[in-house]
Enzyme design. Structure first.
Site, mmCIF file in Angstrom:
data_model
loop_
_atom_site.group_PDB
_atom_site.id
_atom_site.type_symbol
_atom_site.label_atom_id
_atom_site.label_comp_id
_atom_site.label_asym_id
_atom_site.label_seq_id
_atom_site.Cartn_x
_atom_site.Cartn_y
_atom_site.Cartn_z
ATOM 1 N N ASP A 124 -94.512 -4.149 -17.647
ATOM 2 C CA ASP A 124 -95.967 -3.986 -17.518
ATOM 3 C C ASP A 124 -96.453 -4.992 -16.479
ATOM 4 O OD1 ASP A 124 -98.629 -3.158 -18.080
ATOM 5 O OD2 ASP A 124 -98.883 -4.738 -19.561
ATOM 6 N N SER A 125 -97.721 -4.876 -16.116
ATOM 7 C CA SER A 125 -98.312 -5.859 -15.207
ATOM 8 C C SER A 125 -98.543 -7.192 -15.918
ATOM 9 C CB SER A 125 -99.638 -5.327 -14.680
ATOM 10 O OG SER A 125 -100.470 -4.974 -15.771
ATOM 11 N N TYR A 170 -103.135 -4.377 -12.088
ATOM 12 C CA TYR A 170 -102.766 -3.198 -11.305
ATOM 13 C C TYR A 170 -103.965 -2.258 -11.140
ATOM 14 C CZ TYR A 170 -97.640 -3.864 -11.420
ATOM 15 O OH TYR A 170 -96.352 -4.312 -11.230
ATOM 16 N N GLY A 171 -104.838 -2.267 -12.146
ATOM 17 C CA GLY A 171 -105.873 -1.241 -12.215
ATOM 18 C C GLY A 171 -106.855 -1.212 -11.065
ATOM 19 N N CYS A 223 -96.889 0.743 -19.244
ATOM 20 C CA CYS A 223 -98.143 0.565 -18.508
ATOM 21 C C CYS A 223 -98.602 1.944 -18.046
ATOM 22 C CB CYS A 223 -97.868 -0.330 -17.296
ATOM 23 S SG CYS A 223 -99.251 -0.491 -16.152
ATOM 24 N N ASN A 224 -99.803 2.326 -18.461
ATOM 25 C CA ASN A 224 -100.312 3.647 -18.072
ATOM 26 C C ASN A 224 -100.559 3.739 -16.570
ATOM 27 O OD1 ASN A 224 -101.515 5.359 -20.680
ATOM 28 N ND2 ASN A 224 -101.294 3.167 -21.030
ATOM 29 N N CYS A 280 -104.539 2.394 -21.703
ATOM 30 C CA CYS A 280 -104.020 1.201 -21.030
ATOM 31 C C CYS A 280 -103.362 0.401 -22.127
ATOM 32 C CB CYS A 280 -105.165 0.404 -20.400
ATOM 33 S SG CYS A 280 -104.667 -1.236 -19.815
ATOM 34 N N THR A 281 -102.144 -0.071 -21.880
ATOM 35 C CA THR A 281 -101.400 -0.714 -22.969
ATOM 36 C C THR A 281 -102.015 -2.054 -23.385
ATOM 37 O OG1 THR A 281 -99.861 -1.589 -21.300
ATOM 38 C CG2 THR A 281 -99.217 0.428 -22.466
ATOM 39 N N HIS A 282 -102.877 -2.607 -22.552
ATOM 40 C CA HIS A 282 -103.576 -3.832 -22.973
ATOM 41 C C HIS A 282 -104.586 -3.568 -24.093
ATOM 42 C CE1 HIS A 282 -102.040 -5.669 -19.256
ATOM 43 N NE2 HIS A 282 -102.468 -6.834 -19.702
HETATM 44 N N1 DGL Z 1 -101.417 -2.450 -18.928
HETATM 45 C C1 DGL Z 1 -101.719 -1.651 -17.802
HETATM 46 C C2 DGL Z 1 -101.956 -0.194 -18.201
HETATM 47 O O1 DGL Z 1 -101.445 0.234 -19.207
HETATM 48 C C3 DGL Z 1 -102.698 -2.052 -16.745
HETATM 49 C C4 DGL Z 1 -103.390 -3.348 -16.702
HETATM 50 C C5 DGL Z 1 -103.690 -3.765 -15.262
HETATM 51 O O2 DGL Z 1 -102.806 -4.390 -14.690
HETATM 52 O O3 DGL Z 1 -104.776 -3.422 -14.740
HETATM 53 O O4 DGL Z 1 -102.607 0.546 -17.509
#
Ligand code: DGL
Length: 264
Positions: A11-12, A43-44, A75-76, A189-191
């Site tokens: 993941d990021s 990443y988003g 990570c989505n 988003c996995t967060h």
């Molecule tokens: N956890 C990531 C996801 O599932 C993205 C978080 C990010 O880096 O913006 O999309």
């Protein structure tokens, strides 16, 4: 297959820990390397080209170095952009994380589904395709909630998070036409599952949250079923950048069974 070949979750940042928790529940014996591209977080807000290049490059390097039995892009954002490309170049099975629109469509009573993701995720054709295939007869309202990524990271570092962040995320869906009828919210988003209690408080009663972690874990269990598994050294959390945050994250990493930390 070496018994100590790890599952590599990527993941990021710490979002993929929401997936790791479910993976532990179904394949507890599997050695794990959890890799966070904290130098690239978030990443988003990046472009498709930047995300694809980082993800393919890092996964290529790590696959060569650690010889995982399976790679999970937890990570989505990375999955909806780069899953196909990564599958084309890696010789190991790759499991992705895609927005849980299908289960949400099965659960909604009102027919109004909210989807919270990163800005990059919610604009992907991948999401359009899931919507057309599984929720064509429903209303899918999308909102980017970039603040929730930082909020989840802060929470896992043990820092205070301003509750207004969650109120704003809920309002971004509720304030759209039909938003008051949303009864099911996809955490794309996995967060975001890491701050689900805070989101539940902000949305109020009558809303359920759906995400893909349990399904991903089942898929990983199915793909690795029957393989020898033996943990010969402590599971590792790898980061792409060193810094003070690593020590702050250590308790959360340890709670997820990641007892050692390294820099890629
Ligand atoms: N956890 C990531 C996801 O599932 C993205 C978080 C990010 O880096 O913006 O999309």
């Amino acid at each position: 297959m070496d018994a100590d070949a790890p599952l590599l979750l990527f993941d990021s940042g710490v979002g993929g820990l929401s997936v790791l928790a479910q993976v532990r529940a179904v394949v507890p014996a599997a050695p794990v390397i959890y890799a966070a591209d904290n130098a690239g977080l978030p990443y988003g807000t990046k472009t498709e080209a930047e995300i694809a290049a980082r993800v393919a490059g890092l996964l290529g390097r790590m696959t060569e170095r650690f010889r995982p039995r399976l790679v999970c892009i937890a990570c989505n954002t990375a999955s909806t952009i780069a899953l196909g490309m990564v599958r084309d170049v890696l010789a190991v099975p790759v499991v992705g994380t895609v927005p849980a629109i299908k289960p949400a469509a099965g659960l909604t009573r009102s027919g109004f589904i909210g989807l919270l993701g990163t800005a990059a995720t919610i604009r992907q054709h991948y999401v359009d395709r899931l919507e057309a295939e599984f929720a064509g007869d429903k209303h899918l309202l999308r909102a980017a909630a970039p603040e929730l990524v930082a909020a989840a990271e802060a929470k896992l570092r043990g820092a205070e998070v301003d509750p207004a962040v969650f109120t704003r995320a809920a309002a971004a869906l509720r304030d759209q036409p039909g938003g008051e009828r949303i009864d099911t919210v996809v955490l794309a988003c996995t967060h975001f599952p890491l701050v689900e209690p805070e989101l539940a408080a902000a949305f109020g009663p009558g809303v359920r949250f759906v995400h893909g972690a349990a399904g991903i874990a089942r898929r990983i269990a199915a793909l690795t079923g029957g393989q020898p598994m033996q943990r010969r050294k402590p599971d590792l959390a790898l980061f792409t950048r060193d810094g003070a945050e690593l020590a702050q994250l250590a308790p959360a990493l340890q709670r997820h069974g990641l007892l050692e930390t390294g820099i890629l």
